[in-house]
Design a protein around this motif. Structure first.
Motif, PDB file in Angstrom:
ATOM      1  N   PHE A  44       0.819  -1.202   0.000  1.00  0.00           N
ATOM      2  CA  PHE A  44       0.000   0.000   0.000  1.00  0.00           C
ATOM      3  C   PHE A  44       0.859   1.261   0.000  1.00  0.00           C
ATOM      4  N   VAL A  45       2.017   1.196   0.660  1.00  0.00           N
ATOM      5  CA  VAL A  45       2.903   2.360   0.723  1.00  0.00           C
ATOM      6  C   VAL A  45       3.278   2.823  -0.687  1.00  0.00           C
ATOM      7  N   GLY A  46       3.467   1.866  -1.607  1.00  0.00           N
ATOM      8  CA  GLY A  46       3.849   2.219  -2.972  1.00  0.00           C
ATOM      9  C   GLY A  46       2.802   3.020  -3.709  1.00  0.00           C
ATOM     10  N   SER A  47       1.554   2.973  -3.261  1.00  0.00           N
ATOM     11  CA  SER A  47       0.489   3.724  -3.927  1.00  0.00           C
ATOM     12  C   SER A  47       0.298   5.118  -3.335  1.00  0.00           C
ATOM     13  N   LEU A  48       1.068   5.449  -2.300  1.00  0.00           N
ATOM     14  CA  LEU A  48       0.890   6.723  -1.605  1.00  0.00           C
ATOM     15  C   LEU A  48       1.901   7.781  -2.014  1.00  0.00           C
ATOM     16  N   VAL A  49       2.951   7.384  -2.730  1.00  0.00           N
ATOM     17  CA  VAL A  49       4.009   8.321  -3.120  1.00  0.00           C
ATOM     18  C   VAL A  49       4.389   8.080  -4.579  1.00  0.00           C
ATOM     19  N   PRO A  50       5.008   9.072  -5.239  1.00  0.00           N
ATOM     20  CA  PRO A  50       5.547   8.848  -6.577  1.00  0.00           C
ATOM     21  C   PRO A  50       6.690   7.834  -6.517  1.00  0.00           C
ATOM     22  N   PRO A  51       6.991   7.139  -7.632  1.00  0.00           N
ATOM     23  CA  PRO A  51       8.060   6.130  -7.621  1.00  0.00           C
ATOM     24  C   PRO A  51       9.394   6.645  -7.097  1.00  0.00           C
ATOM     25  N   ASP A  52       9.748   7.901  -7.412  1.00  0.00           N
ATOM     26  CA  ASP A  52      11.033   8.435  -6.969  1.00  0.00           C
ATOM     27  C   ASP A  52      11.107   8.620  -5.453  1.00  0.00           C
ATOM     28  N   ASP A  53       9.957   8.647  -4.797  1.00  0.00           N
ATOM     29  CA  ASP A  53       9.933   8.851  -3.347  1.00  0.00           C
ATOM     30  C   ASP A  53       9.711   7.556  -2.577  1.00  0.00           C
ATOM     31  N   LEU A  54       9.682   6.410  -3.276  1.00  0.00           N
ATOM     32  CA  LEU A  54       9.389   5.149  -2.598  1.00  0.00           C
ATOM     33  C   LEU A  54      10.461   4.797  -1.581  1.00  0.00           C
ATOM     34  N   ALA A  55      11.735   5.016  -1.919  1.00  0.00           N
ATOM     35  CA  ALA A  55      12.814   4.713  -0.964  1.00  0.00           C
ATOM     36  C   ALA A  55      12.647   5.520   0.310  1.00  0.00           C
ATOM     37  N   SER A  56      12.263   6.788   0.176  1.00  0.00           N
ATOM     38  CA  SER A  56      12.022   7.626   1.346  1.00  0.00           C
ATOM     39  C   SER A  56      10.849   7.096   2.157  1.00  0.00           C
ATOM     40  N   ALA A  57       9.766   6.680   1.471  1.00  0.00           N
ATOM     41  CA  ALA A  57       8.588   6.180   2.176  1.00  0.00           C
ATOM     42  C   ALA A  57       8.898   4.890   2.929  1.00  0.00           C
ATOM     43  N   VAL A  58       9.610   3.967   2.272  1.00  0.00           N
ATOM     44  CA  VAL A  58       9.947   2.702   2.928  1.00  0.00           C
ATOM     45  C   VAL A  58      10.879   2.941   4.105  1.00  0.00           C
ATOM     46  N   SER A  59      11.836   3.870   3.933  1.00  0.00           N
ATOM     47  CA  SER A  59      12.774   4.145   5.027  1.00  0.00           C
ATOM     48  C   SER A  59      12.059   4.784   6.213  1.00  0.00           C
ATOM     49  N   LEU A  60      11.130   5.708   5.946  1.00  0.00           N
ATOM     50  CA  LEU A  60      10.385   6.327   7.044  1.00  0.00           C
ATOM     51  C   LEU A  60       9.485   5.308   7.735  1.00  0.00           C
ATOM     52  N   ASN A  61       8.929   4.387   6.953  1.00  0.00           N
ATOM     53  CA  ASN A  61       8.137   3.321   7.546  1.00  0.00           C
ATOM     54  C   ASN A  61       9.014   2.460   8.465  1.00  0.00           C
ATOM     55  N   GLY A  62      10.257   2.219   8.023  1.00  0.00           N
ATOM     56  CA  GLY A  62      11.200   1.475   8.852  1.00  0.00           C
ATOM     57  C   GLY A  62      11.571   2.233  10.113  1.00  0.00           C
ATOM     58  N   VAL A  63      11.703   3.551   9.991  1.00  0.00           N
ATOM     59  CA  VAL A  63      12.004   4.370  11.174  1.00  0.00           C
ATOM     60  C   VAL A  63      10.882   4.257  12.192  1.00  0.00           C
ATOM     61  N   VAL A  64       9.633   4.284  11.707  1.00  0.00           N
ATOM     62  CA  VAL A  64       8.490   4.153  12.606  1.00  0.00           C
ATOM     63  C   VAL A  64       8.553   2.827  13.358  1.00  0.00           C
ATOM     64  N   MET A  65       8.779   1.735  12.619  1.00  0.00           N
ATOM     65  CA  MET A  65       8.786   0.417  13.248  1.00  0.00           C
ATOM     66  C   MET A  65       9.947   0.267  14.233  1.00  0.00           C
ATOM     67  N   ASN A  66      11.131   0.722  13.825  1.00  0.00           N
ATOM     68  CA  ASN A  66      12.296   0.585  14.703  1.00  0.00           C
ATOM     69  C   ASN A  66      12.196   1.486  15.922  1.00  0.00           C
ATOM     70  N   SER A  67      11.617   2.680  15.743  1.00  0.00           N
ATOM     71  CA  SER A  67      11.414   3.563  16.892  1.00  0.00           C
ATOM     72  C   SER A  67      10.389   2.974  17.847  1.00  0.00           C
ATOM     73  N   ALA A  68       9.357   2.335  17.265  1.00  0.00           N
ATOM     74  CA  ALA A  68       8.315   1.735  18.093  1.00  0.00           C
ATOM     75  C   ALA A  68       8.858   0.588  18.938  1.00  0.00           C
ATOM     76  N   ARG A  69       9.909  -0.083  18.441  1.00  0.00           N
ATOM     77  CA  ARG A  69      10.522  -1.164  19.215  1.00  0.00           C
ATOM     78  C   ARG A  69      11.139  -0.637  20.515  1.00  0.00           C
TER      79      ARG A  69
END
Length: 406
Positions: free
Chosen positions: A127-152
């Protein structure tokens, strides 16, 4: 900053805000479940049973969850999965509050949560891939990872505060409420692009054939199947390293785990600076991951091991984020759910097997040997991937992404 460019997308900002609340609640509940089971039984084996029960569906059925994601509208599917998660959390709260929360019921809820997870996890990532342009996907995935790792880090800390202040039972209610934030965000989100889905979309075998014909997808999957099996078993290795190797206590284990988590946040943020992931970046991060694990294995004391774990966490989760981004960028929308499900399986579904192997190696040669085995897996994966020549993506629909392949 370039790292946060995905936040320029309004749909992603809504989703990001909801994930911050929900992910913290999820890890808060994981901590609370452990404390509740220990209160009920005083048995570490009972706790292990509950944790294993939650991971069993992913091991047995994980790859099939993506087939469901490819057949339904992702936004609506996620609303359903988040609502079920909320009901399950509220159920544990109600059972515990009325004195009916025995271990068998907690196991049942854990298994049901695991079943929901085999659909929710690939759907969320796709679903994350449908929320941003292709060029911003790396940023979206990395921010999603930041959320998960911070939540840990945040989730268990919040659980500790709540357990001391009001007891363990309210933690489950807090988690149930946290899912409302994601559901509210999903209700207002309108994706920038919609994945193509069909009731007649193929199954796991079709997805495997698709991946085998595309090196850009196959290489990250193959690398993670090797690295994930032996290198990501830190919950098994670090307690033994802290207690038996460094003769420490719970505080020592907490320090080592915290340094790994801080490094993982830094690594996830670093990947956000990359606009076009390349295969060589995967090779380099896997290589650094292996070297850092060697440094942890030979560290003479807690402080040097902590410093090495900081680098280990950064490299490990940079590698994970890069691999996930590459797979999503090079997968046609109608296959994305199933391919991401395969990714989740090789990353998370193999954990029970890897944990057993790592535990056996630790028992035979100590935690340092287990760390060296993980390092060897990273270096072998990096060397093998370096020798693979990745051609341009064959799908005409994704021609605008072909520069990413090289």
């Amino acid at each position: 900053m370039n790292t946060f460019r995905a936040l320029r997308s309004v749909p992603f900002r809504w989703y990001f805000a909801g994930q911050v609340a929900s992910a913290s609640g999820t890890f808060l509940q994981q901590t609370a479940v452990g404390w509740l089971v220990l209160q009920l039984t005083g048995s570490a084996s009972a706790l292990g049973l509950v944790l294993a029960a939650g991971g069993l569906p992913a091991l047995l059925l994980g790859p099939w969850g993506g087939g469901v994601a490819d057949r339904f509208d992702l936004r609506r599917l996620l609303i359903v999965t988040q609502a079920i998660y909320a009901v399950l959390a509220a159920s544990i709260w109600a059972l515990a509050a009325t004195g009916h929360a025995g271990v068998p019921l907690v196991v049942v809820v854990s298994v049901l949560g695991g079943v929901v997870g085999i659909v929710d996890s690939p759907a969320r990532q796709a679903f994350v891939g449908s929320l941003v342009p292709p060029d911003d996907l790396a940023s979206a995935v990395s921010l999603n990872g930041v959320v998960m790792n911070s939540a840990r880090v945040v989730g268990p800390a919040l659980a500790g505060i709540l357990i001391v202040a009001v007891g363990v039972i309210p933690c489950f209610l807090v988690n149930a409420i946290s899912y409302l934030a994601v559901i509210a965000a999903l209700l207002v989100i309108r994706p920038l692009s919609a994945a193509r889905h069909s009731a007649r979309s193929g199954g796991v075998a079709d997805a495997i054939r698709y991946a085998r014909g595309r090196e850009q997808v196959l290489v990250p999957l193959a690398m993670m199947s090797v690295v994930g099996l032996l290198a990501f078993n830190f919950p098994v290795v670090l307690p033994v390293l802290a207690k038996e190797t460094f003769h420490g206590d719970g505080g020592t284990y907490g320090l080592l785990s915290t340094m790994l988590s801080v490094g993982s946040i830094a690594g996830s943020l670093g990947v956000g600076l990359i606009r076009h992931p390349r295969r060589i970046y995967l090779v380099r991060t896997a290589f650094v991951f292996g070297l850092a694990m060697i440094a942890v294995a030979v560290a003479p004391g807690v402080l040097s091991a902590s410093a090495a774990l900081l680098i280990t966490g950064a490299a490990a989760f940079a590698f994970t984020t890069l691999a996930s981004t590459t797979i999503q960028l090079h997968t046609a929308p109608e296959y994305r759910g199933r391919i991401v499900a395969l990714w989740v399986f090789v990353y998370i579904g193999t954990t029970p097997i890897g944990s057993v192997l790592t535990g056996w190696i630790s028992g035979w040669g100590g935690p340092r040997a287990a760390l060296l085995a993980g390092a060897a897996a990273c270096l072998v994966a990096a060397a093998a991937a370096f020798r693979v020549k990745t051609p341009p993506h064959p799908d005409a629909a994704l021609r605008d992404l072909t520069p990413v392949a090289r």
